[in-house]
Design an enzyme around this catalytic site. Structure first.
Site, PDB file in Angstrom:
ATOM      1  N   ASP A   1       0.394  -1.289  -0.186  1.00  0.00           N
ATOM      2  CA  ASP A   1       0.005   0.316   0.390  1.00  0.00           C
ATOM      3  C   ASP A   1       0.755   1.425  -0.602  1.00  0.00           C
ATOM      4  OD1 ASP A   1      -2.847   1.126   0.567  1.00  0.00           O
ATOM      5  OD2 ASP A   1      -1.354   2.326   2.616  1.00  0.00           O
TER       6      ASP A   1
ATOM      7  N   GLU B   1      13.637 -14.075   0.700  1.00  0.00           N
ATOM      8  CA  GLU B   1      13.787 -15.302   1.274  1.00  0.00           C
ATOM      9  C   GLU B   1      13.020 -16.135   0.829  1.00  0.00           C
ATOM     10  OE1 GLU B   1      13.583 -14.260   5.487  1.00  0.00           O
ATOM     11  OE2 GLU B   1      15.243 -12.241   4.509  1.00  0.00           O
TER      12      GLU B   1
HETATM   13  C1  GLC Z   1      -4.189   3.661  -0.394  1.00  0.00           C
HETATM   14  C2  GLC Z   1      -5.380   2.546  -0.508  1.00  0.00           C
HETATM   15  C3  GLC Z   1      -6.539   3.891   0.467  1.00  0.00           C
HETATM   16  C4  GLC Z   1      -6.123   4.080   1.706  1.00  0.00           C
HETATM   17  C5  GLC Z   1      -4.573   4.762   1.639  1.00  0.00           C
HETATM   18  C6  GLC Z   1      -4.478   4.681   3.269  1.00  0.00           C
HETATM   19  O1  GLC Z   1      -4.190   4.272  -1.284  1.00  0.00           O
HETATM   20  O2  GLC Z   1      -5.694   2.366  -1.362  1.00  0.00           O
HETATM   21  O3  GLC Z   1      -7.427   2.615   0.054  1.00  0.00           O
HETATM   22  O4  GLC Z   1      -7.277   4.454   2.138  1.00  0.00           O
HETATM   23  O5  GLC Z   1      -3.521   3.236   0.546  1.00  0.00           O
HETATM   24  O6  GLC Z   1      -4.068   3.599   3.232  1.00  0.00           O
END
Ligand code: GLC
Length: 544
Positions: A216, A270
């Site tokens: 993310d 790993e």
């Molecule tokens: C990323 C996710 C989104 C979230 C953001 C904060 O962009 O896809 O949905 O709000 O991260 O974690």
């Protein structure tokens, strides 16, 4: 025009079996909260998802990406985590998770999890400890800074979700940094101890058998250590959402973040056969960077170009080319047509062209990603002001940023709650649910859903669609055209981007493999072809 005209030399090809699984796979993003509820609380969960695995098999997808299922107060759809190594009771238990993984693997379907390295919830024990005192042993696990001289925030950085990215902490009299909600404090990746802890989070899940992660917000791990102010974006105006009015030079896409991605990748390496997918913000010309140079970073930085492109043959042709130019020669491409942060594409291009998009997605060179519901052409649902759940909309309203409309529950059947729940669905089911649902589309062999299924079948049986070269062909007459070539097999893909018929100039011989109308299969093609409105076709070239 025939493919042989454009491809004079047969190229060396890897055998299909030599490709890693994630280059052959078709990824399906599932937000469990919107997939299937099993206990009547109106929110989907892991047992619900388990009860729907036959559908994934039927559709033919080969990998699932789950949005976060970890312990969370759910202020941001689970992207605010209080325990990276446990399942939130909303979704079920660790036993449910292990069972899901096992059942998917039994069916030959891989599973990747969301890894959220940039921040935690403000209720995470690490943050509680960090904010307890300036001398806390975890103080330096988050990003703290002194007020500027007038007592205000340390600099002008903006939270993506509105307002200053700095929040004052009364107790210890410093500000902490949050790229997103103030309930999502940023972790301090400069701290090696934190990095070790996060590496152990990865190992925890890798040992459990997950096949990889979607990282993310992977471009925002590090911020400028001098805390330099971001400059105004010259292209911003009164219609630009306030958080996007600065250029994020000092908070996004920093060199240090690239180093951290390399470390994450080393942990992944790993283990055997795992994949690192990543959300990368920014422009196409930066995407290549995320694959890594001397040291590898992500296997698949997610590419949203098909979603963001204008919907006409010339723009698509140009965007496909620009993307391919922007990634390293040896890099494997990927194509995304939906996601929990993106508006449903069917609302932008309409249902007839959604069939074209399906064929495009599944015939391009690179790993396809779709979001549950794209295969039935789900559209943006209308959400009344009192139904808004997305914090982004609540904090930066009025700019069309609400993400609820694309996050509504999947519709399984024509019953009032769409087979999703027996309770009150957490978001409305949306319009025309009796028409557009999985049962209904499954019973119509010419539906978009069947088209997806047939395209996936075709991709799985035709190595040229996976391992073949992408052969550009000049697109004319509103027909997006390209070839795929593999070990002497040449395929032509021709997609009519218009609601009127168009004529494909072609001088070869071939057999029609698939039309988006799901008819004409096996037809012999000789010379020019008339494409019906919104029709796409795949032709396999035969010797004259
Ligand atoms: C990323 C996710 C989104 C979230 C953001 C904060 O962009 O896809 O949905 O709000 O991260 O974690």
């Amino acid at each position: 025009m025939s493919l042989n005209d454009v491809l004079p030399q047969p190229l060396e090809h890897h055998a299909l079996d030599d490709l890693p699984w994630w280059q052959r796979a078709i990824f399906y993003e599932i937000a469990p909260i919107s997939f299937q509820d099993s206990n009547g609380d109106g929110k989907g969960d892991l047992p619900g998802l388990i009860s729907r695995l036959d559908y994934l098999d039927w559709l033919g997808v080969s990998a699932v990406w789950l949005t976060p299922v970890f312990r969370s107060p759910m202020r941001d759809f689970g992207y605010d985590i209080t325990d990276f190594c446990d399942i939130d009771p909303l979704f079920g238990t660790m036993q449910d998770f292990d069972r899901l993984l096992e059942l998917l693997h039994q069916r030959g379907i891989r599973l990747i999890l969301d890894f959220v390295p940039n921040h935690t919830s403000d209720a995470h024990p690490w943050f509680l400890e960090s904010r307890s005192s300036r001398s806390s042993e975890k103080r330096n696990w988050y990003v703290w800074a002194n007020a500027c001289e007038d007592g205000g925030p340390p600099n002008n950085w903006l939270s993506r979700f509105g307002g200053s990215a700095w929040e004052w902490d009364e107790l210890t009299e410093q500000y902490y940094y949050h790229s997103f909600l103030l309930e999502q404090p940023d972790l301090n990746w400069r701290n090696p101890e934190l990095r070790r802890a996060m590496a152990d989070v990865l190992r925890f899940w890798l040992r459990r058998g997950v096949d990889g992660f979607r990282v993310d917000a992977s471009a925002v791990l590090a911020e400028d250590d001098l805390l330099r102010d971001d400059p105004p974006d010259p292209n911003a105006n009164a219609t630009t959402p306030p958080p996007q009015r600065l250029k994020r030079i000092f908070t996004d896409d920093r060199r240090e973040s690239m180093g951290y991605l390399e470390e994450i990748r080393q942990v992944l390496d790993e283990f055997e056969n795992r994949v690192l997918v990543g959300e990368v913000q920014g422009k196409t010309d930066r995407i290549g960077h995320f694959y890594g140079e001397a040291r590898p970073r992500l296997h698949l930085p997610l590419n949203f170009l098909l979603l963001d492109s204008s919907w006409d043959a010339l723009s698509l042709q140009a965007n496909i080319d620009a993307y391919q130019n922007a990634i390293p020669t040896a890099a494997w491409p990927d194509w995304v047509i939906g996601g929990h942060d993106k508006k449903r594409v069917a609302s932008k291009i309409g249902q007839p062209q959604s069939r074209i998009l399906a064929m495009l997605l599944l015939t391009l060179r690179g790993t396809p990603f779709l979001f549950a519901g794209d295969e039935i052409g789900l559209e943006q649902a209308s959400i009344a002001p009192n139904q808004v759940t997305d914090p982004f909309e609540k904090l930066v309203g009025g700019y069309g940023l609400n993400r609820d409309p694309q996050r509504t529950p999947l519709r399984w059947d024509a019953t009032p709650k769409a087979g999703f729940t027996t309770g009150v669905p957490w978001l409305p089911i949306g319009d025309s649910a009796t028409e557009r649902n999985i049962d209904r589309l499954k019973s119509d062999k010419h539906s978009l859903l069947w088209l997806y299924r047939r395209l996936i079948e075709l991709r799985n049986k035709e190595p040229a669609l996976v391992a073949g070269d992408y052969v550009p062909i000049r697109s004319v007459h509103d027909i997006l055209t390209y070839g795929r070539a593999y070990k002497g097999v040449n395929l032509i893909v021709a997609l009519n981007l218009m609601h009127q018929p168009r004529r494909l100039k072609w001088s070869g011989h071939g057999t029609l493999q698939l039309s988006t109308y799901l008819d004409r299969q096996g037809e012999t093609i000789y010379g020019p072809v008339v494409l019906r409105p919104d029709e796409g076709i795949v032709i396999k070239q035969t010797k004259e």
